[in-house]
Design a protein around this motif. Structure first.
Motif, short mmCIF file in Angstrom:
data_model
loop_
_atom_site.label_atom_id
_atom_site.label_comp_id
_atom_site.label_asym_id
_atom_site.label_seq_id
_atom_site.Cartn_x
_atom_site.Cartn_y
_atom_site.Cartn_z
N ARG A 26 0.84 -1.19 0.00
CA ARG A 26 0.00 0.00 0.00
C ARG A 26 0.88 1.24 0.00
NH1 ARG A 26 -0.98 2.49 5.11
NH2 ARG A 26 0.30 1.51 6.71
N THR A 27 0.34 2.30 -0.54
CA THR A 27 0.99 3.61 -0.48
C THR A 27 0.73 4.21 0.90
OG1 THR A 27 0.65 3.93 -2.84
CG2 THR A 27 1.12 5.90 -1.53
N VAL A 28 1.80 4.62 1.56
CA VAL A 28 1.68 5.24 2.88
C VAL A 28 1.54 6.75 2.71
CG1 VAL A 28 2.86 5.63 5.09
CG2 VAL A 28 3.04 3.41 3.93
N ARG A 29 2.35 7.31 1.84
CA ARG A 29 2.30 8.73 1.46
C ARG A 29 3.02 8.84 0.12
NH1 ARG A 29 6.36 8.81 5.65
NH2 ARG A 29 8.33 9.49 4.77
N ARG A 32 6.37 6.90 -0.73
CA ARG A 32 6.68 5.87 0.28
C ARG A 32 5.54 4.87 0.33
NH1 ARG A 32 9.84 5.49 5.30
NH2 ARG A 32 8.96 3.78 6.50
N SER A 33 5.90 3.60 0.19
CA SER A 33 4.92 2.52 0.26
C SER A 33 5.45 1.43 1.17
CB SER A 33 4.63 1.98 -1.14
OG SER A 33 4.05 2.98 -1.95
N GLU A 34 4.60 0.47 1.48
CA GLU A 34 4.99 -0.65 2.35
C GLU A 34 4.44 -1.96 1.81
OE1 GLU A 34 5.08 1.57 6.68
OE2 GLU A 34 3.31 0.40 6.14
N ARG A 41 6.80 -5.88 7.87
CA ARG A 41 6.47 -4.72 7.04
C ARG A 41 7.78 -4.20 6.45
NH1 ARG A 41 2.35 -1.42 9.80
NH2 ARG A 41 1.06 -2.97 8.81
N ALA A 43 9.30 -1.23 4.13
CA ALA A 43 9.07 0.07 3.50
C ALA A 43 9.91 0.15 2.23
CB ALA A 43 9.47 1.19 4.46
#
Length: 179
Positions: A26-29, A32-34, A41, A43
């Motif tokens: 998923r996109t965190v911001r 940056r994704s994880e 997890r 990154a």
């Protein structure tokens, strides 16, 4: 009524069911994704330009290749058996722009061991033959590398209860003929 197999002939065994693996990402911001995989997890950099802080997809692919090699060092250490006191690997991946794809993978795998050179060569052969990630990538780009056997340091050698005689201070190099 059951018929027996003819003497000296075995019935083929059923193939093992395919294994499957799944990850979630998923996109965190922005940038940056994880990835959630195996309870961990990870990154990663998902920005359009290469980043400096997190690995990008290319580094993750190189990491998967490195993980395959190290996992199989552990696996074949039990199967062969093959005594070692640790392993490390450096992986380099080359890509081209048009068409965009990876063209070459090079690796240097170092294993701390006092095994004989022929056993080190056998380990390297098995890593190349039975590595899933290795073989998948070798099917689409050139893969070359070497396994270097570093001798067990004298302090560690004395601490090991069993194992073959030392090989001295020589690193044996085995490069694959055609991965």
């Amino acid at each position: 009524m059951t018929t027996a197999d003819p003497p000296g002939r075995r019935m083929p065994s059923a193939p093992a069911p395919p294994m499957s693996y799944a990850v979630r990402a998923r996109t965190v911001r922005p940038g940056r994704s994880e990835i959630d995989a195996g309870g961990s997890r990870i990154a990663f950099d998902s920005s359009p330009a290469p980043g400096d802080e997190l690995p990008g997809p290319a580094e993750l692919l190189a990491g998967a290749f490195a993980a395959c090699l190290l996992k199989n060092v552990e696996r074949f250490s039990q199967i062969l058996p093959f005594a070692h006191a640790g392993a490390s690997v450096t992986v380099e991946i080359e890509r081209q722009d048009s068409p965009p794809r990876f063209t070459r993978i090079r690796y240097e795998l170092r294993v701390v061991t006092d095994e004989e050179p022929r056993r080190v060569a056998l380990l390297h052969h098995n890593l190349r033959k039975h590595g899933t990630v290795y073989n998948t990538l070798a099917g689409v780009c050139e893969v070359t590398g070497e396994l270097i056997a570093d001798p067990v340091p004298p302090g560690e050698r004395a601490a090991r209860a069993a194992g073959p005689a030392g090989v001295g201070n020589v690193a044996y190099r085995f490069a694959p003929g055609g991965s």
